[in-house]
Design an enzyme around this catalytic site. Sequence first.
Site, mmCIF file in Angstrom:
data_model
loop_
_atom_site.group_PDB
_atom_site.id
_atom_site.type_symbol
_atom_site.label_atom_id
_atom_site.label_comp_id
_atom_site.label_asym_id
_atom_site.label_seq_id
_atom_site.Cartn_x
_atom_site.Cartn_y
_atom_site.Cartn_z
ATOM 1 N N TRP B 165 10.712 8.498 -1.920
ATOM 2 C CA TRP B 165 11.739 7.454 -1.774
ATOM 3 C C TRP B 165 12.946 7.975 -1.189
ATOM 4 O O TRP B 165 13.718 7.455 -0.553
ATOM 5 C CB TRP B 165 12.090 6.651 -3.145
ATOM 6 C CG TRP B 165 12.629 5.607 -2.842
ATOM 7 C CD1 TRP B 165 13.807 5.042 -3.508
ATOM 8 C CD2 TRP B 165 12.193 4.301 -2.199
ATOM 9 N NE1 TRP B 165 14.023 3.793 -2.952
ATOM 10 C CE2 TRP B 165 13.339 3.307 -2.112
ATOM 11 C CE3 TRP B 165 10.892 4.053 -1.515
ATOM 12 C CZ2 TRP B 165 12.930 2.062 -1.492
ATOM 13 C CZ3 TRP B 165 10.639 2.735 -0.876
ATOM 14 C CH2 TRP B 165 11.742 1.806 -0.840
ATOM 15 N N HIS B 209 -2.112 -0.348 -2.018
ATOM 16 C CA HIS B 209 -2.994 0.683 -1.366
ATOM 17 C C HIS B 209 -3.758 1.324 -2.583
ATOM 18 O O HIS B 209 -4.810 1.930 -2.366
ATOM 19 C CB HIS B 209 -2.249 1.764 -0.570
ATOM 20 C CG HIS B 209 -1.309 2.767 -1.514
ATOM 21 N ND1 HIS B 209 -1.047 4.011 -0.851
ATOM 22 C CD2 HIS B 209 -0.889 2.705 -2.529
ATOM 23 C CE1 HIS B 209 -0.142 4.414 -1.566
ATOM 24 N NE2 HIS B 209 -0.194 3.990 -2.894
#
Lengths: 299, 299
Positions: B165, B209
């Site tokens: 991130w 996902h």
Amino acid sequence: MSSTEDLDYPKTILQYNSGFLVSKVIFTACELGVFDLLLESGEPLSSDAIATRLGTSTTGMERLLDACVGLKLLAVELTQEGALYRNTEISNIYLTKSSPKSQYHIIMYYSNTVYLCWHYLADAVREGKNQYERAFGISSKDPFGAMYRSEEEMLKFMAGQNSVWSICGRDVLAAFDLSSFTQIYDLGGDFFNDSIPEAELYILSKILHDWDDDKCRQLLAKVYNACKPGGGVLLVESLLNEDKSGPLETQLYSMNMLVQTEGKERTAAEYSKLLEAAGFGEIQVKRTGKLYDAVLGRK
Amino acid sequence: MSSTEDLDYPKTILQYNSGFLVSKVIFTACELGVFDLLLESGEPLSSDAIATRLGTSTTGMERLLDACVGLKLLAVELTQEGALYRNTEISNIYLTKSSPKSQYHIIMYYSNTVYLCWHYLADAVREGKNQYERAFGISSKDPFGAMYRSEEEMLKFMAGQNSVWSICGRDVLAAFDLSSFTQIYDLGGDFFNDSIPEAELYILSKILHDWDDDKCRQLLAKVYNACKPGGGVLLVESLLNEDKSGPLETQLYSMNMLVQTEGKERTAAEYSKLLEAAGFGEIQVKRTGKLYDAVLGRK
């Protein structure tokens, strides 16, 4: 690598991190027989057809095939019947079992043996020794005992060595004019214990890199004693640059020698010193630009 | 890659084969603290000094450092006192523990968990399921149970997600004008069982996902029901190209989803379909060119 770009976003580091994913994709496609099937079929196939014929899941096979497309090992065509996959030319030449330049065997050795030894690289660096014990429960004192732990393992290792020779052998043998040597002995077997027969040229192909300096000196002295006057020794090894700058592949192989053997890769100067200590002279060095280079010494 | 060159000598394939060596070199240098030590020391150090201070063998450390030079993660200077090593700028920024953009935690997760799961990639493709059982003796029916098998493992995984991130978050959040949403909910936790609070914007960052289409539809329907009218959902995912051509990283991550989860990476069209099935509309897609892309849907 553009370093300015990398300071903002570490593209190179992310590629390094994904290196093992790339390796395992090519290894797995080879192991499951994807390239062999596509060569034999003679026509592009769907992922369903490939999965069925190779006995795998469709969800896994489709992703494996797509990753191979990303790596340019396969080409894909989108048709009305869906995606159809075929080998690219480099896959036909290097990744099918039947090709004369097949790398299949070395890839299987990398995938099943080397990959697992390298899981323990941090331990190898801490301890300064190979990791057969952690990876396979085999004593690390006898690396060749570990490599040759069964006839199957030995044949796999040997076949792997032949894979490499099929793409590097020609350049190594063309490195020097060897036409004056008619009696050539390719060193192999239990050479520390067996006697070495008389010959004009001894080839030591990827032998010294398995051993420490003491054992190399011991072996080269034995070769020197057996060698006819005017004869020589040809070392086939991957040479490190003297200034520690590379080549990267050789630096990685030197780490692999740590993980798997008692040896290391060396510079041309280091090999010359070992040869001179055994009595050899007129040393010539030839870098091929491929995996293996050549060093020639004369008696 | 020059394909003509590769037909004569398979440089690209050899690079693919060495990918795992490259990964493990960078992973191991991080794990042993090489980059941290060189940052703290403030001056170049010899391999002997580094080995002593990190408690490793000198023969292993020297080779590790040299391989890092080949990868441009370290620079080396040859002095009268021998070779001295220092960090390159990308290593200071991304490979030291203390840097705000440190990738240390994701690298440790890759090295200790993902690498070993991937040893069983051929099994994953054959069986179409994750390999926690073979790699860690943990049931493969509960991938998050496996990932979070101890608090230490969970924290390692979470810290790894934060590493990613730190380099991709800004681009994802800048993908769309989100200024009209004041009440934002970042989905996490046991969201299949817990209730989801009302909000204007839901962020599902690398959540879909992990799951198959059925579970994705179930989760998105739950989000849709909780969402205020005029609100929306922001998917943060790595998008596959519609034509199966790439991006390679995403294709590799999709294989990783096979090896570690029940999910897969998807194309923008596949995510749009899932969003529409749950009732979301006005779907917008933004590719960032980095690891994670963004898809926005509105209620």
